[in-house]
Scaffold this active site. Sequence first.
Site, PDB file in Angstrom:
ATOM      1  N   LEU A  43       0.856  -1.186   0.000  1.00  0.00           N
ATOM      2  CA  LEU A  43       0.000   0.000   0.000  1.00  0.00           C
ATOM      3  C   LEU A  43       0.892   1.235   0.000  1.00  0.00           C
ATOM      4  O   LEU A  43       1.705   1.390   0.903  1.00  0.00           O
ATOM      5  CB  LEU A  43      -0.791  -0.032   1.309  1.00  0.00           C
ATOM      6  CG  LEU A  43      -2.138   0.645   1.414  1.00  0.00           C
ATOM      7  CD1 LEU A  43      -3.127   0.038   0.427  1.00  0.00           C
ATOM      8  CD2 LEU A  43      -2.670   0.475   2.843  1.00  0.00           C
ATOM      9  N   HIS A  44       0.784   2.066  -1.009  1.00  0.00           N
ATOM     10  CA  HIS A  44       1.596   3.291  -0.961  1.00  0.00           C
ATOM     11  C   HIS A  44       1.026   4.452  -1.762  1.00  0.00           C
ATOM     12  O   HIS A  44       1.564   5.558  -1.727  1.00  0.00           O
ATOM     13  CB  HIS A  44       3.024   3.008  -1.447  1.00  0.00           C
ATOM     14  CG  HIS A  44       3.121   2.828  -2.929  1.00  0.00           C
ATOM     15  ND1 HIS A  44       2.776   1.658  -3.543  1.00  0.00           N
ATOM     16  CD2 HIS A  44       3.480   3.681  -3.915  1.00  0.00           C
ATOM     17  CE1 HIS A  44       2.943   1.793  -4.858  1.00  0.00           C
ATOM     18  NE2 HIS A  44       3.355   2.998  -5.112  1.00  0.00           N
ATOM     19  N   ARG A  45      -0.080   4.238  -2.510  1.00  0.00           N
ATOM     20  CA  ARG A  45      -0.621   5.333  -3.332  1.00  0.00           C
ATOM     21  C   ARG A  45      -1.026   6.499  -2.448  1.00  0.00           C
ATOM     22  O   ARG A  45      -1.746   6.297  -1.446  1.00  0.00           O
ATOM     23  CB  ARG A  45      -1.889   4.889  -4.062  1.00  0.00           C
ATOM     24  CG  ARG A  45      -1.700   3.877  -5.086  1.00  0.00           C
ATOM     25  CD  ARG A  45      -1.477   4.448  -6.454  1.00  0.00           C
ATOM     26  NE  ARG A  45      -0.738   3.444  -7.175  1.00  0.00           N
ATOM     27  CZ  ARG A  45       0.393   3.628  -7.829  1.00  0.00           C
ATOM     28  NH1 ARG A  45       0.915   4.833  -7.903  1.00  0.00           N
ATOM     29  NH2 ARG A  45       1.004   2.643  -8.422  1.00  0.00           N
TER      30      ARG A  45
ATOM     31  N   ASP B   4      -2.050  -1.796  -3.995  1.00  0.00           N
ATOM     32  CA  ASP B   4      -2.415  -0.677  -4.862  1.00  0.00           C
ATOM     33  C   ASP B   4      -1.283  -0.366  -5.837  1.00  0.00           C
ATOM     34  O   ASP B   4      -1.265   0.686  -6.460  1.00  0.00           O
ATOM     35  CB  ASP B   4      -2.815   0.566  -4.050  1.00  0.00           C
ATOM     36  CG  ASP B   4      -1.709   1.072  -3.146  1.00  0.00           C
ATOM     37  OD1 ASP B   4      -0.571   0.572  -3.229  1.00  0.00           O
ATOM     38  OD2 ASP B   4      -1.981   2.004  -2.351  1.00  0.00           O
TER      39      ASP B   4
END
Length: 366
Positions: free
Chosen positions: A206-208, A285
């Site tokens: 998860l990093h967006r 993501d």
Amino acid sequence: MLKVLNIVGARPNFMKVGPIVEAMNRRSDRFTQLLIHTGQHYDAAMSDAFFEDLDLPRPHRYLGVGSGSHAVQTAAVMTAFEPIVVEKKPDWVLVVGDVNSTLACALVCSKLGVKVAHVEAGLRSRDRTMPEEINRLLTDQIADLLLTPSTDADDNLRAEGIPDERIRFVGNVMIDSLYKQLERANRSEIREQLGVAEKNYAVLTLHRPANVDDKDTLAGIVGALQEIATKLPIVFPAHPRTRKALETFGLTSRLEQQLNLKVIEPLGYLDFLRLYSGARLVLTDSGGIQEETTVLGIPCLTLRNNTERPITIEMGTNVLVGVTPARILDAAFSALNSIEMKEKPRVPPLWDGKAAERIVDALQEF
Ligand code: UD1
């Protein structure tokens, strides 16, 4: 002899450029290549580990631009890169993907009249709130040679008025690295170290900014994950941006309460490949992970409302789930309850481990 500057900047660039550098070195009678690292990603875990795992040579130049706002980072790459282009006078500059370094280097070259090849051209999420979408649109407009991973990308480019002569469908070069490193990755002991058993855990990334920079969205996702973890252990190699956001929003302790949810440091290429290739389920993501899970036939739930890689849904294992907790839970539980995968995984055309050869062919022929 063609002189090429190959650009890397951020984590998702290294596994794309690695096979291209090798392919050029195999044709040393036709190519001299220099590897330039902008330093957009600079942590050992986000950068150095990939040079070792992918046998990438040390960069000839390291620009050390580091973090900053989009304007600051993009401008820093441009300012540091321009004198190198002036000094080296390359025939081509090759950029990959959609990060700020990609656009910054392409823009420098277009003003200096140096030819740019863009690898992974033509992908479109049609979501202009994503910084990557802006980078993709603009890079494709100014690059001379557009090397696409799938034919939907060719269609996107044509629809934007780009002439056929500039477009070459070469396939997915990220998959060259995957096939090449699969055997070495099998020697990684990451599953044993984490105490997870094959097909009995999920992997999360998860990093967006849209997911992690907004407190309510991130809290919702964390809540869904806590519930999934009651049924299946989750391993979460956390990106530095995400780790900071979890801290800022006071969500770290909520995650750590759940014993079945292991938050760990970002992994290198080989350990991460070993980890997701044995997972029952991947939640992500990321863009690249949608592609890698498709090739390996691992069910993938994409925590976004759109994807620039629709072929992973049409042909592969990817399901677009969005970020509302109820939908994440629904999709996760239905994936866990389905006993068998639909069919044998289908690998998209030219995701065959030979894209780098086609890329250097295209540069030679153009
Ligand atoms: C960048 C790319 C994104 C890609 C992602 C992969 C852009 C616009 N975004 O996003 O497309 O999917 O890389 O990781 O180019 N940080 C560190 N150490 C590092 C790198 C970053 O601590 O080595 C932290 C910094 O606080 C920084 C933040 O992460 O401000 C974001 O880094 P940045 O390079 O701006 O964007 P990413 O979110 O990593």
